[in-house]
Design a protein around this motif. Structure first.
Motif, PDB file in Angstrom:
ATOM      1  N   ARG A   6      15.228  41.798  48.399  1.00 56.38           N
ATOM      2  CA  ARG A   6      16.464  42.364  47.868  1.00 56.38           C
ATOM      3  C   ARG A   6      17.661  41.532  48.306  1.00 56.38           C
ATOM      4  O   ARG A   6      18.592  41.325  47.524  1.00 56.38           O
ATOM      5  CB  ARG A   6      16.624  43.826  48.294  1.00 56.38           C
ATOM      6  N   ILE A   7      17.657  41.022  49.547  1.00 57.63           N
ATOM      7  CA  ILE A   7      18.785  40.203  49.994  1.00 57.63           C
ATOM      8  C   ILE A   7      18.712  38.823  49.359  1.00 57.63           C
ATOM      9  O   ILE A   7      19.716  38.295  48.869  1.00 57.63           O
ATOM     10  CB  ILE A   7      18.815  40.105  51.527  1.00 57.63           C
ATOM     11  N   GLY A   8      17.529  38.217  49.343  1.00 50.93           N
ATOM     12  CA  GLY A   8      17.388  36.907  48.721  1.00 50.93           C
ATOM     13  C   GLY A   8      17.810  36.935  47.268  1.00 50.93           C
ATOM     14  O   GLY A   8      18.504  36.031  46.779  1.00 50.93           O
ATOM     15  N   ALA A   9      17.399  37.982  46.549  1.00 48.17           N
ATOM     16  CA  ALA A   9      17.768  38.101  45.139  1.00 48.17           C
ATOM     17  C   ALA A   9      19.270  38.273  44.979  1.00 48.17           C
ATOM     18  O   ALA A   9      19.885  37.694  44.061  1.00 48.17           O
ATOM     19  CB  ALA A   9      17.031  39.282  44.508  1.00 48.17           C
ATOM     20  N   LEU A  10      19.880  39.053  45.865  1.00 49.02           N
ATOM     21  CA  LEU A  10      21.322  39.262  45.788  1.00 49.02           C
ATOM     22  C   LEU A  10      22.074  37.976  46.097  1.00 49.02           C
ATOM     23  O   LEU A  10      23.091  37.665  45.454  1.00 49.02           O
ATOM     24  CB  LEU A  10      21.737  40.381  46.741  1.00 49.02           C
ATOM     25  N   VAL A  11      21.584  37.195  47.061  1.00 53.41           N
ATOM     26  CA  VAL A  11      22.209  35.898  47.349  1.00 53.41           C
ATOM     27  C   VAL A  11      22.144  35.007  46.120  1.00 53.41           C
ATOM     28  O   VAL A  11      23.127  34.337  45.756  1.00 53.41           O
ATOM     29  CB  VAL A  11      21.526  35.207  48.551  1.00 53.41           C
ATOM     30  N   ALA A  12      20.992  34.975  45.457  1.00 52.35           N
ATOM     31  CA  ALA A  12      20.854  34.168  44.243  1.00 52.35           C
ATOM     32  C   ALA A  12      21.868  34.595  43.189  1.00 52.35           C
ATOM     33  O   ALA A  12      22.490  33.750  42.521  1.00 52.35           O
ATOM     34  CB  ALA A  12      19.435  34.284  43.699  1.00 52.35           C
ATOM     35  N   GLU A  13      22.051  35.906  43.040  1.00 56.99           N
ATOM     36  CA  GLU A  13      23.031  36.398  42.070  1.00 56.99           C
ATOM     37  C   GLU A  13      24.447  35.971  42.439  1.00 56.99           C
ATOM     38  O   GLU A  13      25.249  35.575  41.572  1.00 56.99           O
ATOM     39  CB  GLU A  13      22.954  37.926  41.980  1.00 56.99           C
ATOM     40  N   LEU A  14      24.774  36.039  43.736  1.00 52.71           N
ATOM     41  CA  LEU A  14      26.114  35.655  44.178  1.00 52.71           C
ATOM     42  C   LEU A  14      26.374  34.161  44.010  1.00 52.71           C
ATOM     43  O   LEU A  14      27.530  33.727  43.903  1.00 52.71           O
ATOM     44  CB  LEU A  14      26.318  36.054  45.643  1.00 52.71           C
ATOM     45  N   LEU A  15      25.303  33.374  43.998  1.00 53.98           N
ATOM     46  CA  LEU A  15      25.448  31.919  43.848  1.00 53.98           C
ATOM     47  C   LEU A  15      25.648  31.485  42.405  1.00 53.98           C
ATOM     48  O   LEU A  15      25.986  30.326  42.144  1.00 53.98           O
ATOM     49  CB  LEU A  15      24.217  31.206  44.425  1.00 53.98           C
ATOM     50  N   ARG A  16      25.459  32.381  41.457  1.00 50.10           N
ATOM     51  CA  ARG A  16      25.541  32.019  40.038  1.00 50.10           C
ATOM     52  C   ARG A  16      26.841  31.308  39.637  1.00 50.10           C
ATOM     53  O   ARG A  16      26.801  30.355  38.865  1.00 50.10           O
ATOM     54  CB  ARG A  16      25.359  33.264  39.162  1.00 50.10           C
ATOM     55  N   PRO A  17      28.013  31.763  40.114  1.00 42.45           N
ATOM     56  CA  PRO A  17      29.245  31.123  39.638  1.00 42.45           C
ATOM     57  C   PRO A  17      29.467  29.698  40.150  1.00 42.45           C
ATOM     58  O   PRO A  17      30.381  29.017  39.671  1.00 42.45           O
ATOM     59  CB  PRO A  17      30.348  32.052  40.182  1.00 42.45           C
ATOM     60  N   PHE A  18      28.667  29.255  41.101  1.00 42.82           N
ATOM     61  CA  PHE A  18      28.921  27.968  41.736  1.00 42.82           C
ATOM     62  C   PHE A  18      28.051  26.862  41.126  1.00 42.82           C
ATOM     63  O   PHE A  18      26.991  27.119  40.559  1.00 42.82           O
ATOM     64  CB  PHE A  18      28.677  28.072  43.245  1.00 42.82           C
ATOM     65  N   ASP A  19      28.541  25.645  41.239  1.00 46.02           N
ATOM     66  CA  ASP A  19      27.833  24.493  40.676  1.00 46.02           C
ATOM     67  C   ASP A  19      26.740  24.031  41.623  1.00 46.02           C
ATOM     68  O   ASP A  19      26.763  22.914  42.149  1.00 46.02           O
ATOM     69  CB  ASP A  19      28.822  23.358  40.400  1.00 46.02           C
ATOM     70  N   LEU A  20      25.788  24.904  41.847  1.00 49.68           N
ATOM     71  CA  LEU A  20      24.702  24.641  42.778  1.00 49.68           C
ATOM     72  C   LEU A  20      23.365  24.888  42.081  1.00 49.68           C
ATOM     73  O   LEU A  20      23.238  25.796  41.258  1.00 49.68           O
ATOM     74  CB  LEU A  20      24.806  25.561  44.002  1.00 49.68           C
ATOM     75  N   GLU A  21      22.373  24.121  42.454  1.00 53.43           N
ATOM     76  CA  GLU A  21      21.015  24.368  41.996  1.00 53.43           C
ATOM     77  C   GLU A  21      20.326  25.239  43.040  1.00 53.43           C
ATOM     78  O   GLU A  21      20.365  24.929  44.234  1.00 53.43           O
ATOM     79  CB  GLU A  21      20.244  23.064  41.814  1.00 53.43           C
TER      80      GLU A  21
END
Length: 329
Positions: free
Chosen positions: A161-176
Motif C-alpha cells: 500500500r505504501i509502495g503503490a502510493l509512492v508510485a502514484e505520488l511520483l507520477r507528476p515528475f519526470d522520473l522513470e
C-alpha cells in the motif's frame, strides 16, 4: 451503540481533535475523557455492555479472558496500523468480531516522507551539503552530470500500500519508476505508472532505491550485500520499512565508504557507536515517516468513519483480513 476507548489515558486527545471526539460522543454516547488502559482492570458490567472497542498504540491485548467478558462485542476499531499487538487469535477464532485498522491513513505520511527523500536524493543533497559544509564555498564549475530529477530512475521494492502510493505520488515528475514485487502482476505495476523488473535490474538501474516490503521471514535480509553492490556510485538507498529487511553490515560498508548514500528512518539495532551515525552520507531519523502530531488526526478520522459505518449498518471501509492475522503500516 456502546463504545469504549480501550487505550492509554491521553491517547484519545492525540488521535482525535475536539470535533472528532464530539462526533464520537454523538455516535456512541461514550465519554471522551474516560479510557480503559487495561481491560483486565475494567468492571465486569462495563465490559458486558460494550459493542465497539476503539483501540490504539499501547492498548492491552483482547485475549480470550477479555472476550469472555464482552459477549456483545461486535467490532474492534483500531486507530493505528498493525493490529498484531491488540487482536489475538481468540478474536479471530470467535469469528463474529469485525476488526478494522487505520493502516491506509498511516500510509499517507510515510509515502509523503518517501517522496520528499527521493526528490532530495535526486539532487544528491546529502553529498552536496557535506561538501558545502566542509569547503564553505560554492563550486565554481557547472554541477556534475547525473544530478537532478529530470529523467532519473527510481526503484521501489514492493508494491505494498505504501509502495503503490509512492508510485502514484511520483507520477507528476519526470522520473522513470521501476518496481520489483513477486506478488504484483506487470499489469498492476503498469497501472501505477511503473515498470515491473527483477531485483537485479532494479538495483543496477536506479538512482534511488526505496524499500516498501513487509517484515516476514521470507523478506528478512532481502536487501543483500550482492544487491547493494549492484547500485550505481552515488545512488541512494531509502528505508522506511523495517531494519530486519536489510543486511546492515553491507549497507554500513557502502555508506561509510562514501559510495552510496542512505536515508534510514528505521534502524532499531544500531549501536550507539555505530559508524553510520557519523557517516556524512547517512540521514538517520527517529522513525518520523509515520503519522506525527496533527497527522494522527487522519487516523482518527479513519477510525471515526468506521464507527459511523457501524452505527448506520454500512460495510467497513478498511476491514482486516483475519486469515492474514496482521496489518502493517
Amino acid at each position: 451503540m456502546r463504545a469504549l476507548l480501550a487505550m492509554p489515558a491521553g491517547l484519545p486527545c492525540r488521535m482525535f481533535d475536539a470535533d472528532q471526539l464530539a462526533r464520537l460522543h454523538t455516535l456512541t454516547g461514550l465519554d471522551p475523557e474516560h479510557t480503559v488502559p487495561a481491560l483486565a482492570a475494567a468492571p465486569d458490567q462495563e465490559l458486558a455492555e460494550v459493542e465497539v472497542l476503539i483501540t490504539g498504540w499501547g492498548s492491552s491485548p483482547v485475549d480470550a479472558a477479555a472476550l469472555a467478558r464482552m459477549p456483545r462485542l461486535r467490532a474492534i476499531v483500531h486507530t493505528a496500523g498493525t493490529v498484531r499487538f491488540v487482536v489475538t487469535d481468540a478474536v479471530w477464532e470467535r469469528g463474529d468480531v469485525l476488526v478494522t485498522s487505520a493502516t491506509e491513513a498511516n500510509a499517507v505520511p510515510v509515502a509523503e516522507f518517501t517522496l520528499a527523500q527521493i526528490l532530495l536524493a535526486g539532487k544528491r543533497s546529502l553529498a552536496q551539503e557535506h561538501r558545502y559544509r566542509r569547503t564553505r564555498r560554492h563550486r565554481a564549475a557547472l554541477p556534475e552530470a547525473g544530478l537532478g530529477n529530470h529523467g532519473g530512475v527510481v526503484g521501489l521494492i514492493g508494491a505494498s500500500r505504501i509502495g503503490a502510493l509512492v508510485a502514484e505520488l511520483l507520477r507528476p515528475f519526470d522520473l522513470e519508476v521501476l518496481i520489483t514485487d513477486p506478488f504484483a502482476s506487470a499489469e498492476r505495476v503498469a497501472a501505477l505508472g511503473a515498470t515491473k523488473v527483477e531485483p537485479r535490474e532494479l538495483y543496477a538501474r536506479s538512482d534511488v532505491v526505496s524499500l516498501h516490503a513487509p517484515d516476514v521471514p521470507s523478506t528478512q535480509g532481502m536487501v543483500s550485500r550482492e544487491l547493494l553492490a549492484l547500485m550505481q556510485d552515488g545512488a541512494t538507498f531509502v528505508n522506511t520499512a523495517r531494519p530486519a529487511l536489510v543486511d546492515v553490515d553491507a549497507l554500513r560498508d557502502e555508506v561509510v565508504s562514501g559510495r552510496l548514500a542512505a536515508v534510514l528512518d528505521v534502524h532499531d539495532d544500531l549501536a550507539e557507536n555505530d559508524p553510520l551515525w557519523d557517516a556524512p552520507l547517512a540521514s538517520i531519523t527517529p522513525h518520523i515517516a509515520g503519522s506525527q502530531g496533527n497527522e494522527l488526526h487522519r487516523m482518527g478520522a479513519a477510525a471515526l468513519e468506521e464507527v459511523h459505518r457501524l452505527v448506520h449498518g454500512e460495510p467497513p471501509r478498511y476491514p482486516v483480513d483475519g486469515s492474514a492475522r496482521d496489518v502493517s503500516a
